[in-house]
Design an enzyme around this catalytic site. Structure first.
Site, PDB file in Angstrom:
ATOM      1  N   HIS A  81       1.746  13.323 -22.859  1.00 57.75           N
ATOM      2  CA  HIS A  81       2.360  12.285 -23.827  1.00 57.75           C
ATOM      3  C   HIS A  81       2.307  12.776 -25.170  1.00 57.75           C
ATOM      4  O   HIS A  81       2.909  12.273 -25.865  1.00 57.75           O
ATOM      5  CB  HIS A  81       1.626  10.876 -23.733  1.00 57.75           C
ATOM      6  CG  HIS A  81       0.271  10.849 -24.260  1.00 57.75           C
ATOM      7  ND1 HIS A  81      -0.814  11.643 -23.662  1.00 57.75           N
ATOM      8  CD2 HIS A  81      -0.157  10.433 -25.423  1.00 57.75           C
ATOM      9  CE1 HIS A  81      -1.747  11.513 -24.222  1.00 57.75           C
ATOM     10  NE2 HIS A  81      -1.626  10.606 -25.457  1.00 57.75           N
ATOM     11  N   ASP A  97       0.716  -1.086  -0.096  1.00 53.21           N
ATOM     12  CA  ASP A  97       0.133   0.031  -0.132  1.00 53.21           C
ATOM     13  C   ASP A  97       0.981   1.196   0.128  1.00 53.21           C
ATOM     14  O   ASP A  97       1.778   1.297   0.498  1.00 53.21           O
ATOM     15  CB  ASP A  97      -0.817  -0.266   1.282  1.00 53.21           C
ATOM     16  CG  ASP A  97      -2.040   0.762   1.149  1.00 53.21           C
ATOM     17  OD1 ASP A  97      -3.171   0.297   1.266  1.00 53.21           O
ATOM     18  OD2 ASP A  97      -1.931   1.978   1.136  1.00 53.21           O
ATOM     19  N   LYS A 107     -15.669  14.183 -28.019  1.00 50.41           N
ATOM     20  CA  LYS A 107     -15.766  12.594 -28.281  1.00 50.41           C
ATOM     21  C   LYS A 107     -17.017  12.578 -29.001  1.00 50.41           C
ATOM     22  O   LYS A 107     -17.975  13.590 -28.956  1.00 50.41           O
ATOM     23  CB  LYS A 107     -16.083  12.158 -26.947  1.00 50.41           C
ATOM     24  CG  LYS A 107     -15.012  12.359 -25.823  1.00 50.41           C
ATOM     25  CD  LYS A 107     -13.867  11.123 -26.051  1.00 50.41           C
ATOM     26  CE  LYS A 107     -12.783  11.605 -24.992  1.00 50.41           C
ATOM     27  NZ  LYS A 107     -11.404  11.007 -25.383  1.00 50.41           N
ATOM     28  N   HIS A 162      -2.626  18.862 -23.734  1.00 51.05           N
ATOM     29  CA  HIS A 162      -2.298  18.615 -25.146  1.00 51.05           C
ATOM     30  C   HIS A 162      -2.264  19.756 -26.001  1.00 51.05           C
ATOM     31  O   HIS A 162      -1.637  20.051 -26.925  1.00 51.05           O
ATOM     32  CB  HIS A 162      -3.114  17.297 -25.765  1.00 51.05           C
ATOM     33  CG  HIS A 162      -3.219  16.126 -24.746  1.00 51.05           C
ATOM     34  ND1 HIS A 162      -2.185  15.990 -23.730  1.00 51.05           N
ATOM     35  CD2 HIS A 162      -4.007  15.386 -24.630  1.00 51.05           C
ATOM     36  CE1 HIS A 162      -2.416  14.713 -23.310  1.00 51.05           C
ATOM     37  NE2 HIS A 162      -3.814  14.258 -23.821  1.00 51.05           N
ATOM     38  N   GLU A 183     -12.416  12.947 -31.948  1.00 51.87           N
ATOM     39  CA  GLU A 183     -12.354  11.383 -31.737  1.00 51.87           C
ATOM     40  C   GLU A 183     -13.790  10.940 -31.971  1.00 51.87           C
ATOM     41  O   GLU A 183     -14.674  11.572 -31.581  1.00 51.87           O
ATOM     42  CB  GLU A 183     -11.977  10.996 -30.212  1.00 51.87           C
ATOM     43  CG  GLU A 183     -10.797  11.655 -29.827  1.00 51.87           C
ATOM     44  CD  GLU A 183     -10.080  11.615 -28.570  1.00 51.87           C
ATOM     45  OE1 GLU A 183      -8.893  11.059 -28.221  1.00 51.87           O
ATOM     46  OE2 GLU A 183     -10.838  11.907 -27.334  1.00 51.87           O
ATOM     47  N   LYS A 232       4.978  12.638 -29.062  1.00 53.46           N
ATOM     48  CA  LYS A 232       4.763  12.306 -30.408  1.00 53.46           C
ATOM     49  C   LYS A 232       5.373  12.873 -31.388  1.00 53.46           C
ATOM     50  O   LYS A 232       5.507  13.892 -31.442  1.00 53.46           O
ATOM     51  CB  LYS A 232       3.461  12.461 -30.463  1.00 53.46           C
ATOM     52  CG  LYS A 232       2.138  11.846 -29.965  1.00 53.46           C
ATOM     53  CD  LYS A 232       0.802  12.423 -30.014  1.00 53.46           C
ATOM     54  CE  LYS A 232      -0.354  11.831 -29.221  1.00 53.46           C
ATOM     55  NZ  LYS A 232      -0.739  10.644 -29.581  1.00 53.46           N
TER      56      LYS A 232
HETATM   57  C1  BG6 Z   1      -5.776  11.488 -23.194  1.00 52.05           C
HETATM   58  C2  BG6 Z   1      -7.150  11.909 -22.526  1.00 52.05           C
HETATM   59  O1  BG6 Z   1      -4.949  12.411 -22.281  1.00 52.05           O
HETATM   60  O2  BG6 Z   1      -5.465  11.530 -24.550  1.00 52.05           O
HETATM   61  C3  BG6 Z   1      -8.073  10.912 -23.521  1.00 52.05           C
HETATM   62  O3  BG6 Z   1      -7.390  11.641 -21.370  1.00 52.05           O
HETATM   63  C4  BG6 Z   1      -7.741  10.948 -25.126  1.00 52.05           C
HETATM   64  O4  BG6 Z   1      -9.469  11.291 -23.327  1.00 52.05           O
HETATM   65  C5  BG6 Z   1      -6.287  10.712 -25.325  1.00 52.05           C
HETATM   66  O5  BG6 Z   1      -8.484  10.285 -25.765  1.00 52.05           O
HETATM   67  C6  BG6 Z   1      -5.586  10.956 -26.592  1.00 52.05           C
HETATM   68  O6  BG6 Z   1      -4.451  10.726 -26.794  1.00 52.05           O
HETATM   69  P1  BG6 Z   1      -4.068   9.690 -28.004  1.00 52.05           P
HETATM   70  O7  BG6 Z   1      -2.595   9.637 -27.872  1.00 52.05           O
HETATM   71  O8  BG6 Z   1      -4.558   8.611 -27.924  1.00 52.05           O
HETATM   72  O9  BG6 Z   1      -4.447  10.622 -29.256  1.00 52.05           O
END
Ligand code: BG6
Length: 452
Positions: free
Chosen positions: A163, A80, A311, A225, A201, A167
């Site tokens: 992230h 934990d 979305k 992002h 998306e 890319k």
């Molecule tokens: C994430 C979001 O940070 O990024 C998601 O929480 C989103 O909702 C995703 O779908 C998109 O990242 P990628 O790399 O899949 O385009």
């Protein structure tokens, strides 16, 4: 920058580790980039053999010999995060490893307790801490979280993950902008009429109802992002290629972005969202947003930067379209389309210039796309998490979010977080509420969706 001798991965049995981190760590090991002990930490019933089996499954068709090398580097501490014994066990596992990197793939509410636990066990001195997103829920909470983490780790040893910065197509933007003299001289208010960033998306919030409902599109993808993308698109050329120079330029341009006003935002919610498990009845969380940002500096004043994301849209694509101003005088018959510069970021990556050519047999113009598909021409790209994890280990801060950048991004969207009005409804498979059109001076450009 100190190269780490071991990685401690909190949340190793979680979803992110399964889908992204373990496959990326395996690939880095197989490619000879990483070879270091990876100590997984989780509250789990698995033993080490079970963790290795799970990793094998996560890595799909992994090469046997390479996987064995990776699996041999895995360790497990089951416990934990509130328990001192867990951190003592981690210390035991890493005792001869030297500098450490702690990677927190855990919910944000655990960032501070884990950092505190590490410090309690003396595991913060020769170490860096990497935290996943989201970093804060708004500007005050991001500042509060940062202040907590700074008690245990200096800013120079803190890394905040976005992230998108791992890319390759995002970095292509930098190369394309600053490696080619073609674009940079026109990349300003004299030649660019508007810039549109679309992250669409075609799927809904799926089983992430509770997470998504507490966040919404602005927090989920815009604050992090898409504002990072905007910074890369709009920044000035850094004076040198080191991380600090690049991060400073990104900060300078974000600093110039005005706070978004509610009038510059259209929020939507797809029909059926309220029936998603985990979503609050009557929730006013947005699943779509379109917004207009203004960059108040000499390069961009007066040029709208439009952002839309959602979305349940018709397609899954990320594309930036810059619309250039039309020639001052038309020498041709009929209407003339503006030139467009399109940066495609995913699912495929490349650039398209929409140029005008002469329509055969007439004095009219016709738009012709001139394209390059980076993957076809340049070959496959590395996965974002490979680069993020390799940098976490090496210490290069370039692809992480320095706190002052996170702070500016929260400041920009803060006035439009949690707006009380109900978002406008839209049907799944459409481009969100029609109202979004009012933000775009000449309408939203259709995105190219493919190079073929
Ligand atoms: C994430 C979001 O940070 O990024 C998601 O929480 C989103 O909702 C995703 O779908 C998109 O990242 P990628 O790399 O899949 O385009």
């Amino acid at each position: 920058m100190t190269h780490a001798g071991a990685m401690v991965l909190f949340g190793i049995t979680g979803d992110l580790a399964y889908k992204m981190l373990l496959p990326a760590l395996y690939r880095l090991t197989a490619d000879g980039v990483l070879d270091l002990p990876i100590v997984g930490v989780a509250k789990t019933d698995l033993d080490l053999a079970g963790l290795r089996a799970r990793a094998r499954e996560a890595c799909g068709g992994a090469d046997d010999a390479a996987f064995e090398k990776f699996a041999a580097n895995l360790r497990l501490v089951a416990g934990d995060y509130a328990d001192v014994a867990t951190f003592d066990a981690v210390r035991e596992e890493v005792k001869d490893a030297g500098f450490l990197v702690h990677y927190l793939a855990v919910p944000p509410s655990l960032f501070e307790p884990v950092a505190r636990g590490l410090a309690g066990a003396g595991l913060n001195d020769d170490a860096r801490l990497v935290v996943e997103k989201p970093f804060g829920h708004d500007l005050p909470s991001a500042r509060a979280l940062n202040a907590e983490l700074l008690k245990y780790f200096d800013e120079s040893n803190l890394r905040r993950v976005d992230h998108f910065l791992g890319k390759e197509p995002v970095e292509d933007l930098i190369v394309f902008r600053l490696g080619n003299m073609l674009l940079e001289p026109i990349w300003n208010r004299s030649h660019v009429r508007c810039v549109q960033i679309t992250m669409a998306e075609d799927f809904d919030v799926k089983d992430r109802g509770a997470f998504y409902d507490a966040n919404g599109t602005i927090r989920d993808v815009v604050q992090n992002h898409l504002l990072q993308l905007l910074a890369i698109l709009a920044m000035d050329a850094p004076p040198s290629k080191d991380a600090r120079a690049m991060l400073d330029e990104k900060w300078r341009v974000l600093r110039a972005v005005k706070d978004i006003r509610p009038a510059d935002v259209v929020r939507g919610q797809y029909e059926g969202y309220l029936d998603t498990p985990g979503v609050r009845p009557e929730s006013t969380t947005e699943t779509f947003v379109a917004m207009r940002a203004h960059i108040d500096n000499w390069r961009w004043a007066g040029v709208p930067f439009l952002i839309r994301s959602g979305k349940g849209l018709p397609t899954t694509d990320l594309e930036v379209v810059a619309e250039l101003r039309r020639p001052p005088v038309s020498l041709f018959d009929g209407p003339m389309a503006p030139n467009l510069v399109r940066f495609r970021i995913q699912p495929d990556a490349g650039v398209t210039f929409d140029l005008l050519a002469k329509e055969p047999g007439s004095n009219h113009t016709r738009m012709v796309p001139v394209s390059v598909d980076f993957t076809k021409v340049l070959g496959p790209m590395e996965a974002a998490y490979q680069r993020i994890l390799a940098d976490a280990v090496s210490g290069d801060p370039m692809r992480f979010v320095r706190f002052d950048l996170a702070e500016e991004s929260w400041r920009i969207v803060q006035p439009v977080l949690d707006l009380p009005e109900r978002p406008l409804p839209y049907a799944k498979g459409t481009w969100g509420p029609d109202e979004a059109a009012r933000l775009a001076p000449g309408g939203w450009h259709e995105i190219s969706t493919t190079f073929d």
